[in-house]
Every structure is written in structure tokens, then in C-alpha cells.
Design a protein around this motif. Structure first.
Motif, PDB file in Angstrom:
ATOM      1  N   TRP A   1      43.504  30.472  43.701  1.00 43.21           N
ATOM      2  CA  TRP A   1      42.132  30.867  44.355  1.00 43.21           C
ATOM      3  C   TRP A   1      41.078  29.771  44.750  1.00 43.21           C
ATOM      4  O   TRP A   1      40.475  29.601  45.548  1.00 43.21           O
ATOM      5  CB  TRP A   1      41.515  32.090  43.812  1.00 43.21           C
TER       6      TRP A   1
ATOM      7  N   TRP B   1      38.163  35.528  41.515  1.00 42.29           N
ATOM      8  CA  TRP B   1      38.838  34.359  41.308  1.00 42.29           C
ATOM      9  C   TRP B   1      38.688  33.056  41.950  1.00 42.29           C
ATOM     10  O   TRP B   1      38.735  32.299  41.630  1.00 42.29           O
ATOM     11  CB  TRP B   1      40.535  34.704  41.436  1.00 42.29           C
TER      12      TRP B   1
ATOM     13  N   ASN C   1      45.692  31.830  38.353  1.00 40.12           N
ATOM     14  CA  ASN C   1      44.829  32.313  39.463  1.00 40.12           C
ATOM     15  C   ASN C   1      43.821  31.544  39.713  1.00 40.12           C
ATOM     16  O   ASN C   1      43.232  31.268  41.010  1.00 40.12           O
ATOM     17  CB  ASN C   1      44.398  33.838  38.727  1.00 40.12           C
TER      18      ASN C   1
ATOM     19  N   ARG D   1      51.178  35.763  50.324  1.00 41.94           N
ATOM     20  CA  ARG D   1      51.372  35.018  49.199  1.00 41.94           C
ATOM     21  C   ARG D   1      52.602  35.199  48.721  1.00 41.94           C
ATOM     22  O   ARG D   1      53.312  36.140  48.793  1.00 41.94           O
ATOM     23  CB  ARG D   1      50.214  34.840  48.318  1.00 41.94           C
TER      24      ARG D   1
ATOM     25  N   LEU E   1      52.824  35.143  42.602  1.00 41.45           N
ATOM     26  CA  LEU E   1      51.392  35.323  42.599  1.00 41.45           C
ATOM     27  C   LEU E   1      50.956  36.708  42.556  1.00 41.45           C
ATOM     28  O   LEU E   1      49.922  37.057  41.923  1.00 41.45           O
ATOM     29  CB  LEU E   1      50.823  34.469  43.677  1.00 41.45           C
ATOM     30  N   LYS E   2      51.644  37.709  43.196  1.00 41.72           N
ATOM     31  CA  LYS E   2      51.228  39.081  43.330  1.00 41.72           C
ATOM     32  C   LYS E   2      51.315  39.655  42.072  1.00 41.72           C
ATOM     33  O   LYS E   2      50.352  40.363  41.555  1.00 41.72           O
ATOM     34  CB  LYS E   2      52.043  39.759  44.406  1.00 41.72           C
TER      35      LYS E   2
ATOM     36  N   SER F   1      47.878  33.059  32.577  1.00 42.93           N
ATOM     37  CA  SER F   1      47.601  33.912  33.924  1.00 42.93           C
ATOM     38  C   SER F   1      46.224  33.662  34.626  1.00 42.93           C
ATOM     39  O   SER F   1      46.094  33.331  35.679  1.00 42.93           O
ATOM     40  CB  SER F   1      47.744  35.274  33.834  1.00 42.93           C
ATOM     41  N   LEU F   2      45.197  33.338  33.659  1.00 46.39           N
ATOM     42  CA  LEU F   2      43.892  33.038  34.119  1.00 46.39           C
ATOM     43  C   LEU F   2      44.079  31.628  34.805  1.00 46.39           C
ATOM     44  O   LEU F   2      43.273  31.516  36.180  1.00 46.39           O
ATOM     45  CB  LEU F   2      43.135  32.664  33.165  1.00 46.39           C
TER      46      LEU F   2
ATOM     47  N   ALA G   1      39.843  39.263  43.848  1.00 48.68           N
ATOM     48  CA  ALA G   1      40.292  37.827  44.403  1.00 48.68           C
ATOM     49  C   ALA G   1      39.166  37.275  44.945  1.00 48.68           C
ATOM     50  O   ALA G   1      39.154  35.954  44.433  1.00 48.68           O
ATOM     51  CB  ALA G   1      41.078  38.343  45.396  1.00 48.68           C
TER      52      ALA G   1
ATOM     53  N   VAL H   1      50.946  37.923  39.174  1.00 49.68           N
ATOM     54  CA  VAL H   1      49.969  37.487  38.138  1.00 49.68           C
ATOM     55  C   VAL H   1      48.673  37.676  38.554  1.00 49.68           C
ATOM     56  O   VAL H   1      47.689  37.681  37.488  1.00 49.68           O
ATOM     57  CB  VAL H   1      50.403  35.671  38.323  1.00 49.68           C
ATOM     58  N   HIS H   2      48.349  38.113  39.667  1.00 46.99           N
ATOM     59  CA  HIS H   2      47.016  38.293  40.198  1.00 46.99           C
ATOM     60  C   HIS H   2      46.147  39.542  39.144  1.00 46.99           C
ATOM     61  O   HIS H   2      45.230  38.972  38.715  1.00 46.99           O
ATOM     62  CB  HIS H   2      47.064  38.893  41.693  1.00 46.99           C
TER      63      HIS H   2
END
Length: 132
Positions: free
Chosen positions: A24, A51, A20, A97, A101-102, A16-17, A48, A104-105
Motif C-alpha cells: 500500500w 495501510w 501490507n 491485485r 495479497l488478497k 504480514s504487516l 486499505a 495477506v490483507h
């Protein structure tokens, strides 16, 4: 043999890192989104923006600006619509987006304490004889 849960949580955290940072970092290096979005989200979305800053530094250090920019632009239906109104660019980036992705943010912020807790509670071997 079972796979330890703290390793699974750690692998999900790293994945997940990376997702992101890739997204970004691509937003910040994109020719369409890059000039407008960082200023728009700096005060509106601190996570955000974090990231974005780290992803931008990583993308430039690794030299993968173009692939990440294409990846970030592909996550929007129309990237030009996102930046057509400068004051709304930050809100539009967060809203338009892709749905995955929402999800995983915020995931690294959730997985980090879970991974630490699972590591702390991991099963350990029993030592019956020790050196004195």
C-alpha cells in the motif's frame, strides 16, 4: 526444544504487516496509482486506506518510494486499467491485485489476537523455591 507458538504467530504478524505496508505504500507513491487511488479508497475500504497512509509515511521516511512503487505496480496485470475510471479505481485495486495479497490483507487483524492468546497461554516454568 520446541519453538514457542506465540513466537511463530508474532513473526507471521510482523511479516504480514510489512507486506501490507510495502504494497500500500507502493500504491500511494506510484506515479500511475498514487494520484487517484488514495481518494478512491478513502471511504470505500478503511483498512486499505489505513495501510496506505501508514505505508506512505514509512516509505517516505525510509526513502524507498521507487522500489515500493515498482513492487505495487507489478502486482497488477495492467496498472493503467485500474485507474482509467476514477470512481471505480478503489474497487479495481482491491479486485485486481495478486491473489496472495488478497490473503495477506486481513491477516494482521486475525494474527494479533491469536498471538496475544498464545502468549497468554504460553508454558511457564515452575518456581518451587522463592525469596521471601
Amino acid at each position: 526444544m520446541r519453538f514457542p507458538l506465540h513466537v511463530v504467530a508474532l513473526l507471521l504478524l510482523v511479516a504480514s504487516l510489512l507486506i501490507n505496508l510495502a504494497f500500500w505504500g507502493g500504491v500511494s507513491t506510484s506515479k500511475v496509482l498514487g494520484p487517484i487511488v488514495p481518494d478512491a479508497i478513502r471511504l470505500q475500504a478503511p483498512l486499505a486506506y489505513t495501510w496506505l497512509v501508514i505505508g506512505d509515511a514509512a516509505a517516505r521516511a525510509l526513502g524507498v518510494e521507487e522500489p515500493l512503487a515498482r513492487f505495487a505496480e507489478s502486482q497488477f496485470h495492467d496498472p493503467f486499467r485500474v485507474v482509467e475510471s476514477r470512481p471505480l479505481a478503489g474497487v479495481r485495486v482491491l479486485d485486481e491485485r495478486s491473489g496472495w495479497l488478497k490473503l495477506v490483507h486481513p491477516l494482521p487483524l486475525i494474527l494479533l489476537p491469536i498471538a496475544l492468546l498464545l502468549w497468554w497461554r504460553r508454558p511457564r516454568g515452575l518456581k518451587t523455591f522463592g525469596g521471601r
